[in-house]
Structures are given as structure tokens and as C-alpha cells.
Design a protein around this motif. Structure first.
Motif, short mmCIF file in Angstrom:
data_model
loop_
_atom_site.label_atom_id
_atom_site.label_comp_id
_atom_site.label_asym_id
_atom_site.label_seq_id
_atom_site.Cartn_x
_atom_site.Cartn_y
_atom_site.Cartn_z
N GLY A 171 8.06 -43.09 22.80
CA GLY A 171 7.03 -44.12 22.82
C GLY A 171 5.69 -43.72 22.26
O GLY A 171 4.78 -44.55 22.16
N LEU A 172 5.49 -42.45 21.91
CA LEU A 172 4.20 -42.04 21.34
C LEU A 172 4.03 -42.63 19.94
O LEU A 172 4.98 -42.67 19.15
CB LEU A 172 4.10 -40.52 21.27
N THR A 173 2.82 -43.04 19.63
CA THR A 173 2.54 -43.55 18.30
C THR A 173 2.44 -42.40 17.31
O THR A 173 2.35 -41.23 17.69
CB THR A 173 1.23 -44.34 18.28
N GLU A 174 2.41 -42.73 16.03
CA GLU A 174 2.28 -41.69 15.00
C GLU A 174 0.97 -40.93 15.16
O GLU A 174 0.92 -39.71 15.01
CB GLU A 174 2.35 -42.33 13.62
N PHE A 175 -0.11 -41.67 15.50
CA PHE A 175 -1.40 -41.01 15.73
C PHE A 175 -1.33 -40.06 16.91
O PHE A 175 -1.82 -38.92 16.85
CB PHE A 175 -2.49 -42.06 15.96
N CYS A 205 -3.64 -38.87 27.65
CA CYS A 205 -2.97 -38.52 28.91
C CYS A 205 -2.08 -39.66 29.39
O CYS A 205 -0.92 -39.46 29.76
CB CYS A 205 -3.99 -38.16 29.98
N ASP A 206 -2.63 -40.86 29.39
CA ASP A 206 -1.86 -42.02 29.84
C ASP A 206 -0.61 -42.20 28.99
O ASP A 206 0.50 -42.45 29.52
CB ASP A 206 -2.72 -43.29 29.76
N SER A 207 -0.76 -42.05 27.69
CA SER A 207 0.39 -42.23 26.79
C SER A 207 1.46 -41.18 27.03
O SER A 207 2.66 -41.49 27.06
CB SER A 207 -0.08 -42.18 25.33
N LEU A 208 1.05 -39.92 27.19
CA LEU A 208 2.03 -38.84 27.40
C LEU A 208 2.71 -38.96 28.75
O LEU A 208 3.92 -38.70 28.88
CB LEU A 208 1.34 -37.49 27.27
N ILE A 209 1.97 -39.32 29.78
CA ILE A 209 2.59 -39.48 31.11
C ILE A 209 3.67 -40.56 31.05
O ILE A 209 4.76 -40.40 31.61
CB ILE A 209 1.51 -39.83 32.15
#
Length: 742
Positions: A171-175, A205-209
Motif C-alpha cells: 500500500g505504500l505510494t511510489e513517493f 509513520c501512519d502509512s508504514l504502520i
């Protein structure tokens, strides 16, 4: 409290048998529980066994390697202490609410994480390095006839497993992926300083969690950035281990001891699992070079593997690690590298220099045997819990001494009695002083120690004498002294110097009157030919530090100096900022004094001359400056790391700290090199200094603090970006720098 019956819980850590053997030497009764723990927080079956053993054996304490909240809860209910010795970092279970219990004692091998836990309010956290068992490993080597001889070996895992959460992210974006990759690439270039947490935004942090599906129990208060940084550090460790082993294998060949997947790489010879109790020591002993690659999650501590390699008589080649560098000297008791290129260069060099390699391995073995043995380490931990010893982080203690005076001693039998007489002559009275003399492994056939024994006899209630088996230089000796200090205030005194008779009373009274955290005063320089005053303080002043603008003059050293002996410290401040000296070096003082001014709330300047600084021809300051030139930038790097580790402080004073670092690390080092003909400053080291400056203060031209300095200083700083092609150009630049700053 006496600890005579201890229950050791064995959860599967590799060194538990060595811990058990050590405990059995110092505790009358040691019992084991080996039942598997299905849930660290709530395991009814294990809880039943625990309570049955505690009550049945009338146990005085529980002990485990690493932290189990269920053990803490059981000990809390039973009303007995729980001792946990941490060997992994970060250790998430330490963030359980149970770690706040007063009966829980946490001994952590990693100083950085220990300090974090202390700052978060845990009541009984102590920095305690790990241990090794030299005698046991020697016996293992003698009994193991199948020792595999090899040039280079690595014992360990790649750690690419189900806990490699970044590998499973979704789910992580390219950025966001690019940001994480850039962060890992930057950290890869740095040893001794962790930048991950500070560089993570709340959004990342929110994205990685979410993407890595990170979950922790609701009763844990793990800092979010610590958790996310650990995921990235884990991934970086996987990459580094594979890449470094591959590079070594392709150039030299390597024997890999591992119980995980095989690496299909040219030059890797897979040797399988080496049992900790029966085979490991022989494997280390039989390898000409043992490679250690510390996991990136371990920020400062000495990993157990490094101690075990040296404890087995093996030669250790390791990545640079703060506490390794503090306790062992590169090129004397181990070899350290700060990059892949340096690792390969040192591997090649030490393979060709067998005598040097054997000498270093022997020295490393001697140090771990003297300093990192299980018997004394476990005894110290038990004494801490039982109340017979005060350790570094034990907090406030009751005492009858107003002032602790710490005196590092090295081959000072001829001068120490004069120093002692100046303490006896203090008008405050010797009974008000706690005089801590630390014999720093003197080499004068016991003369210094005999003098200290005589001093102790003269005033046993006011004197503490400590003998170190390894020379740690003044900084290390002072650190040991601090761990024993119980006074309200702290004063340092060198073993060939003297305090004026009224010094302690004057300073104590002034501190009480002004409520100062630090008092700076004048001192005399005394040589065989002259006596002159330092004159650093011209009038009495008291400064309240309430704003950033109030503190800047102290951090920029416009109001103070960074020597330690012309200052008087409130002990509460030392505990608050966790200030410690650099060890095994000279120029050790800034690492202690600068943090004091980062945290001090009130500073007093006192226009009185209270200290006699006696200069001898062969003193450290006069005789070793050139030879030990590079200690200076090394200490400044440690200080920068300290500042960066204290995130809130660093965020607030980043510009000021950046200016101080560039001045002290770069400008002062070049001036010292010019002033001393025997200075060691190579072209390679200078280029490394340029890289470090631009890496840690990349936007220095925009720093508002630098805009306040003179044009000459700014021109000197511009040389950080100037290419230097050869030694001649280097020394032309050094001379030009000194001319601009003179």
C-alpha cells in the motif's frame, strides 16, 4: 534485602546457561523454570508454574534474560523483585505498563534505549553491558578437536524472515517507497548515529504502520517512530548483511555459520549451525578474522557476539559501534570499520599481518576477561537490587555528604598526597565531603594504590577508593566515580591539582544561595616558573535560562569554557541530562560539559580563584596533544550524536549545535594540527572530515547562527567544500585556516 533464592526463567536465549552458571557462583540457591511462554502478557499455565515455584521455594527474586511482562506481574503480586537483563534492542515488551512497577529492575545493554526508558519514567532502569565467559570458552576450545580453521568467518543470520515487515508491505505510494529507500541509503553511510526516527514524518509513520500491518498490545506505550524506524532498520540490516558477506566472499572467501537459508554466492562456504555451548567458541578461535555486523536496531550497545568472539580469543573485525569504541581501542584490542570499503581494506591488511592480528586478539581477550565477566556483572546487578550498591541510574539516594569530589588517579603516588591534603584543609570540613578516588589501572607497581589505601585509613567515612583493571583515561575514571557519587553537588579534581581551602564551602554556599545548576569560577595555572590566573570570570553573575535566547551564549561558549574542573555541578542536573565523559581519549570534557549547559536552568559565574591547576612537563595536556590530535574530532562527533539522540533539544537548538560542531570539529582540529608538529592529520582523514561536516550540517550557509560569526570564520568554513588533491595542498589549507582565525 538479601537475595539468596533466585528463580531463573529460561525462555531460550543463547546465553542463559552462562547466566545460570554465573548466578550459582554468587547466589546460594538458583532454581529454573523452562516452560514455554505462549503469551508474554497473559499465560495461565506459566503463571501457575511461577506462583507455585515462588511460594514453594520461598524465592527472593525472579531473573530472566530479556523482559517478560508476565514475570513482572507475577513478581509484583508476590512482592519480590524481578531482574531483567536485556540483550536485544529495541525490546518491545519493555514498553509494557508492568515496567513501571517499583519491584521491576531493568538492566539494559544498550545505553541509548536505557536512557529512552528512563526519560519515559521507568523507575529502575540501568545501563548494564553484556558479559562473556572466557574460562568456559577456553575449556570448550580445548575439548573441541574438530575446530575448523579458516581465514574469515561470519556467524549469524540474514534475518530475512516473517518479521521482515517492510518486505511484506502493501500500500505504500511510489513517493513513500522512495522516501524510505532514501532514508535507508543515508543510514547505510552512517555508523554510531541513528537518524531514522528523527527523519520520519507523522504521515510516513501512519502509512508504514498501515502498509506493514504493525500491531502492538494496547497496554504497551511504544513510541510510534521507534516502531516504524525499527522496521526500516531491520530491512537495512538484512541488506547490509547479505551485501557485506557477498563482497567479502567474492574477494577473500568466507565461512558462514548459520541455521537459516544458504547464500548462493561465490566464495561462501556454508558451515551450518554452531552450538553456543559446544561449538561456537572453537569456530571463533579457529577463524583468523571474525566479522561482526551489528543489527541496525542496536544503536549504541555492544552486541553479545562481539564479546563472545573476543572471549573466545578470536580476532574481531566489527562495524563502528559507540560502546564498542568506548571500551575497546581500534587497532589495539579489535578492529573497527566505518564503511564497506574500510571493512575490505582492513580485512586484506590483517590477513597479511598475522602477528599484529594475534596481538590484538590477545588484548581483546584480556579486556573482556577483566571487565566483562559474568561473575562480577551479575554480582553488581544483585547488589543494586539488594541495596548494597548505588548504580548510575538509581536516582536520588540519602547521604550525609554535601559534595562528592571525584579524583581520577593514574601513576600519581608522588602528587596525590598533596591533592588529599588540600581536601583535608577544606573549611567546610572533610566530613561534609565524599572523596572518590579512582585508580585508573596505574602501572607503578601498586604505588598509587598503596597511597590511596593510606588516604582511606585517614578518613574512612569520607573516602571511597576504586581500582580499575583497564586504563580508561580520565574520562572513563570520572564516569566510574559519578556512578558512586551520592552528594548533592559534584566537583572534579585532578590527582596533581589542589583546591583552595575555602573552595568547597564557597561553592556550596553560593549554589544554595543562587540555586545554580552550574557554577563556573577562576583557577590558577601553576608551573615551575610562574603562577597566573585564568581570568575567565571577571565579575559575579547569575543567569536564569528561560528561553532559547538565554541559552545560546552558553552553547556558543561566549560566556563559558568547556573544561570540567573549574565548575561546580548540582547532582540533580547530572542525572537529568545523563552527562558522561568520553572514554579512552583526551579532550574528553566537552561530552560532559556541553550537555550540562543544554539542560541547566540557572548558571552562576563566580569571580573567585578556587582551583590550582598544576602543569608538569609530562602532563597529558603538554605531552600528548599532537599524538592524540584525532581524539578531539572523535569526541565532537560523540557530542553531536548525543545532541541528535535528544530529539527535542536537537530540534530546538539545531542551528546553534550545528555552528558549535563545525567550529569544534573542523576549525579547532585544523588549528591543533598546525600548532603541533607531531599531529596526525592525513589527507584521507581530512577529506573524511569534510564529508562529515557537509553530511551533518548540509545547509550550513543558511544557518542563522553562522551569519553572526566573523567573515574570517565563514571563509574558513568555506574550505569544507574545497577539493584538496595532495598533502601539500592540505597543509597550505591548514596554515591559511590558522591565519584567518589568528
Amino acid at each position: 534485602m538479601s537475595l539468596e533464592k533466585i528463580i531463573l526463567y529460561r525462555g531460550g536465549s543463547c546465553n542463559e546457561q552462562r547466566v545460570k552458571a554465573g548466578l550459582e557462583k554468587i547466589v546460594p540457591e538458583v532454581y529454573e523454570i523452562t516452560q514455554h511462554c505462549d503469551n508474554y502478557d497473559m499465560d495461565p499455565a506459566l503463571a501457575e508454574v511461577l506462583f507455585s515455584m515462588i511460594h514453594g521455594k520461598k524465592a527472593d527474586a525472579l531473573f530472566s534474560v530479556d523482559y517478560y511482562p508476565i514475570l513482572a506481574e507475577a513478581a509484583h503480586v508476590a512482592g519480590i523483585p524481578y531482574l531483567s537483563w536485556i540483550i536485544d534492542a529495541p525490546h518491545y515488551t519493555l514498553y509494557s505498563t508492568t515496567s513501571f512497577y517499583d519491584n521491576v529492575y531493568i538492566f539494559h545493554f544498550d545505553r541509548e534505549e536505557a536512557n529512552r526508558l528512563i526519560a519515559l519514567g521507568r523507575p529502575n532502569v540501568f545501563h548494564q553491558p553484556l558479559a562473556t565467559d572466557v574460562s568456559f570458552f577456553s575449556e570448550c576450545i580445548r575439548n573441541n578437536r574438530d575446530v575448523r580453521q579458516c581465514d574469515i568467518s561470519f556467524l549469524g543470520r540474514s534475518y530475512q524472515n516473517e518479521h521482515d515487515y517492510f518486505e511484506k508491505q502493501d500500500g505504500l505510494t511510489e513517493f513513500e517507497m522512495g522516501y524510505c529507500e532514501g532514508l535507508m541509503n543515508t543510514q547505510h553511510e552512517l555508523y554510531g548515529v541513528s537518524i531514522m526516527e528523527r527523519a520520519l514524518s507523522d504521515e510516513i509513520c501512519d502509512s508504514l504502520i498501515h502498509a506493514c500491518d504493525l500491531k502492538v498490545p494496547g497496554t504497551y506505550d511504544i513510541p510510534r517512530k521507534l516502531m516504524v524506524a525499527s522496521v526500516l532498520e531491520k530491512k537495512l540490516s538484512v541488506r547490509e548483511r547479505k551485501n557485506m558477506v557477498k563482497k567479502v566472499a567474492e574477494r577473500f572467501g568466507i565461512v558462514l555459520y548459520s541455521d537459516t537459508e544458504k547464500m548462493v554466492t561465490k566464495g561462501v562456504h556454508y558451515a551450518g549451525y554452531a552450538d553456543y555451548e559446544t561449538q561456537m567458541a572453537a569456530s571463533f578461535h579457529g577463524s583468523r578474522i571474525n566479522l561482526n555486523l551489528t543489527l541496525r536496531q542496536i544503536h549504541s550497545g555492544i552486541p553479545l557476539r562481539a564479546l563472545d568472539i573476543m572471549g573466545s580469543g578470536g580476532f574481531l573485525l566489527s562495524n563502528w559501534q559507540p560502546e564498542l569504541a568506548e571500551n575497546f581501542k581500534d587497532g589495539e584490542s579489535l578492529a573497527l570499520f566505518g564503511s564497506e570499503e574500510e571493512m575490505l581494506e582492513k580485512t586484506a591488511w590483517y590477513l597479511e599481518h598475522e602477528d599484529e592480528r594475534k596481538r590484538i586478539a590477545l588484548k581483546g581477550n584480556e579486556i573482556v576477561k577483566a571487565v566483562f565477566g559474568y561473575d562480577e556483572t551479575l554480582k553488581s546487578m544483585i547488589e543494586t537490587v539488594s541495596g548494597s550498591k548505588t548504580m548510575q541510574n538509581a536516582g536520588e539516594v540519602s547521604n550525609n555528604h554535601r559534595i562528592s569530589v571525584i579524583v581520577p588517579c593514574y601513576n600519581c603516588a608522588e602528587s596525590i598526597m598533596g591533592t588529599w591534603r588540600s581536601l583535608c584543609a577544606q573549611t567546610i570540613g572533610i566530613n561534609e565531603l565524599e572523596c572518590i578516588f579512582v585508580d585508573d589501572a596505574s602501572t607503578d607497581n601498586g604505588a598509587t594504590w598503596c597511597a590511596l589505601l593510606q588516604i582511606e585509613k585517614e578518613a574512612p567515612e569520607s573516602v571511597v577508593i576504586i581500582h580499575l583493571d583497564e586504563n580508561m583515561h580520565q574520562g572513563g575514571a570520572r564516569n566510574v566515580g559519578i556512578s558512586y557519587a551520592t552528594g548533592k553537588y559534584l566537583q572534579f579534581l585532578d590527582a596533581d591539582d589542589e583546591l583552595e581551602p575555602e573552595a568547597c564551602k564557597t561553592l556550596y554556599d553560593h549554589a544554595e544561595k543562587t540555586n545554580a545548576d552550574v557554577i563556573m569560577f577562576n583557577h590558577l595555572f601553576c608551573t615551575a616558573h610562574e603562577v597566573r590566573s585564568s581570568g575567565v570570570v571577571s565579575e559575579d553573575e547569575v543567569y536564569d535560562i528561560r528561553t532559547k535566547e538565554d541559552r545560546i551564549p552558553f552553547l556558543n561558549a561566549t560566556l563559558v569554557t568547556y573544561g570540567c574542573t573549574n565548575k561546580f555541578y548540582r547532582m540533580e542536573l547530572i542525572r537529568k541530562c545523563r552527562a558522561r565523559f568520553a572514554e579512552h581519549v583526551i579532550y574528553e570534557e566537552p561530552l560532559f560539559v556541553y550537555p550540562c549547559f543544554l539542560y541547566a536552568g540557572r548558571v552562576a559565574l563566580l569571580n573567585k580563584t578556587l582551583y590550582r591547576y598544576i602543569l608538569h612537563q609530562d602532563s597529558t595536556v603538554t605531552s600528548k596533544l599532537g599524538r592524540r590530535l584525532l581524539d578531539h574530532p572523535s569526541v565532537q562527533l560523540q557530542l553531536l550524536a548525543y545532541c541528535m539522540e535528544h530529539e527535542e533539544i536537537y530540534k530546538e537548538y539545531r542551528d546553534v549545535i550545528g555552528l558549535y560542531f563545525l567550529w569544534s570539529y573542523y576549525c579547532e582540529t585544523l588549528c591543533f594540527a598546525a600548532e603541533h608538529s607531531d599531529a596526525i592529520l592525513s589527507l584521507e582523514y581530512f577529506r573524511g572530515m569534510q564529508d562529515v561536516c557537509l553530511k551533518f550540517v548540509p545547509d550550513w550557509r543558511k544557518n542563522p547562527e553562522i551569519q553572526k560569526v566573523s567573515e574570517g570564520v565563514r571563509r574558513v568554513l568555506e574550505t569544507m567544500e574545497k577539493p584538496v588533491e595532495n598533502e601539500a595542498q592540505l597543509w597550505e589549507l591548514v596554515a591559511a585556516v590558522c591565519n584567518k582565525l589568528s
